[in-house]
Design a protein around this motif. Structure first.
Motif, mmCIF file in Angstrom:
data_model
loop_
_atom_site.group_PDB
_atom_site.id
_atom_site.type_symbol
_atom_site.label_atom_id
_atom_site.label_comp_id
_atom_site.label_asym_id
_atom_site.label_seq_id
_atom_site.Cartn_x
_atom_site.Cartn_y
_atom_site.Cartn_z
ATOM 1 N N GLU A 44 0.825 -1.190 0.000
ATOM 2 C CA GLU A 44 0.000 0.000 0.000
ATOM 3 C C GLU A 44 0.870 1.255 0.000
ATOM 4 N N ARG A 45 0.284 2.319 -0.458
ATOM 5 C CA ARG A 45 0.974 3.605 -0.419
ATOM 6 C C ARG A 45 1.094 4.050 1.040
ATOM 7 N N GLU A 46 2.266 4.479 1.426
ATOM 8 C CA GLU A 46 2.494 4.873 2.810
ATOM 9 C C GLU A 46 3.072 6.278 2.905
ATOM 10 N N GLY A 47 2.694 6.973 3.972
ATOM 11 C CA GLY A 47 3.232 8.295 4.199
ATOM 12 C C GLY A 47 4.666 8.230 4.663
ATOM 13 N N VAL A 48 5.498 9.083 4.082
ATOM 14 C CA VAL A 48 6.910 9.142 4.419
ATOM 15 C C VAL A 48 7.208 10.372 5.253
ATOM 16 N N SER A 49 6.701 11.527 4.800
ATOM 17 C CA SER A 49 6.982 12.766 5.487
ATOM 18 C C SER A 49 6.001 13.828 5.025
ATOM 19 N N ALA A 50 5.841 14.865 5.820
ATOM 20 C CA ALA A 50 4.987 15.977 5.444
ATOM 21 C C ALA A 50 5.495 17.247 6.103
ATOM 22 N N ILE A 51 5.133 18.366 5.478
ATOM 23 C CA ILE A 51 5.461 19.666 6.051
ATOM 24 C C ILE A 51 4.194 20.499 6.013
ATOM 25 N N SER A 52 3.838 21.050 7.161
ATOM 26 C CA SER A 52 2.553 21.729 7.264
ATOM 27 C C SER A 52 2.615 23.133 6.690
ATOM 28 N N SER A 53 1.453 23.609 6.250
ATOM 29 C CA SER A 53 1.357 24.931 5.663
ATOM 30 C C SER A 53 1.342 26.020 6.724
ATOM 31 N N GLY A 54 0.923 25.665 7.918
ATOM 32 C CA GLY A 54 0.771 26.677 8.950
ATOM 33 C C GLY A 54 2.087 27.175 9.507
ATOM 34 N N ASP A 55 2.706 26.320 10.292
ATOM 35 C CA ASP A 55 3.933 26.733 10.964
ATOM 36 C C ASP A 55 5.180 26.025 10.441
ATOM 37 N N GLY A 56 5.028 25.271 9.363
ATOM 38 C CA GLY A 56 6.180 24.584 8.807
ATOM 39 C C GLY A 56 6.614 23.371 9.598
ATOM 40 N N SER A 57 5.733 22.889 10.471
ATOM 41 C CA SER A 57 6.074 21.691 11.236
ATOM 42 C C SER A 57 6.298 20.523 10.293
ATOM 43 N N THR A 58 7.195 19.662 10.687
ATOM 44 C CA THR A 58 7.532 18.513 9.852
ATOM 45 C C THR A 58 7.170 17.211 10.541
ATOM 46 N N TYR A 59 6.876 16.220 9.740
ATOM 47 C CA TYR A 59 6.427 14.928 10.236
ATOM 48 C C TYR A 59 7.131 13.832 9.441
ATOM 49 N N TYR A 60 7.443 12.757 10.144
ATOM 50 C CA TYR A 60 8.165 11.654 9.504
ATOM 51 C C TYR A 60 7.620 10.314 9.961
ATOM 52 N N ALA A 61 7.628 9.377 9.045
ATOM 53 C CA ALA A 61 7.347 8.002 9.427
ATOM 54 C C ALA A 61 8.516 7.488 10.264
#
Length: 126
Positions: A44-61
Motif C-alpha cells: 500500500e501507499r504509505e506516508g513518508v513525510s509531510a510539512i505543514s502549511s501553517g507553521d512549517g512543522s515537519t512529520y516523519y514516518a
C-alpha cells in the motif's frame, strides 16, 4: 490547473543519498500541506513525510526518522525530501501530494490529500 511535479529519483547503492523535489503550480503553495508518500510493488501507499502549511512543522514516518529531511522553499514552490543512509527497503515510487486542509495528526493518510504528482522511482541496491 493544479500540478505537482516530482523529480530526483534514481538508482543508488545502500548507504547513499538522493534528494527528491516536488514543484507545484496552480495554487498558493504556502497554503497547502505537502506530503511525500511511497509505494513499493505489492504494498500500500504509505506516508513518508509531510510539512505543514501553517507553521512549517515537519512529520516523519518512524522508518525514515533520522535519515530523511523535508524542507520547503515557498519562493520556488518546491518541497524537497533529502534522503540519506538509504536502504533497499526504501525502494519504491515516491509521490508528492498537496492538501489544502488536513488534520496534521493524520498527515500519513493518502486520502487526506487532494492533489498528487506523477511519482518518481527510487531504487536502492544492496
Amino acid at each position: 490547473e493544479v500540478q505537482l511535479q516530482a523529480s530526483g529519483g534514481g538508482l543508488v547503492q545502500a548507504g547513499g543519498s538522493l534528494t527528491l523535489s516536488c514543484t507545484a503550480s496552480g495554487f498558493t503553495f504556502g497554503d497547502y500541506t505537502i506530503g511525500w508518500f511511497r509505494q513499493a510493488p505489492g504494498k500500500e501507499r504509505e506516508g513518508v513525510s509531510a510539512i505543514s502549511s501553517g507553521d512549517g512543522s515537519t512529520y516523519y514516518a518512524d522508518s525514515v526518522k533520522g535519515r530523511f529531511t523535508i524542507a520547503s522553499d515557498n519562493a520556488k514552490n518546491t518541497v524537497y525530501l533529502q534522503m540519506n543512509s538509504l536502504k533497499p527497503e526504501d525502494t519504491a515510487v515516491y509521490y508528492c501530494a498537496a492538501a489544502p486542509t488536513i488534520l496534521l495528526r493524520l498527515w500519513m493518510r493518502p486520502a487526506g490529500y487532494a492533489y498528487w504528482g506523477q511519482g518518481t522511482q527510487v531504487t536502492v541496491s544492496s
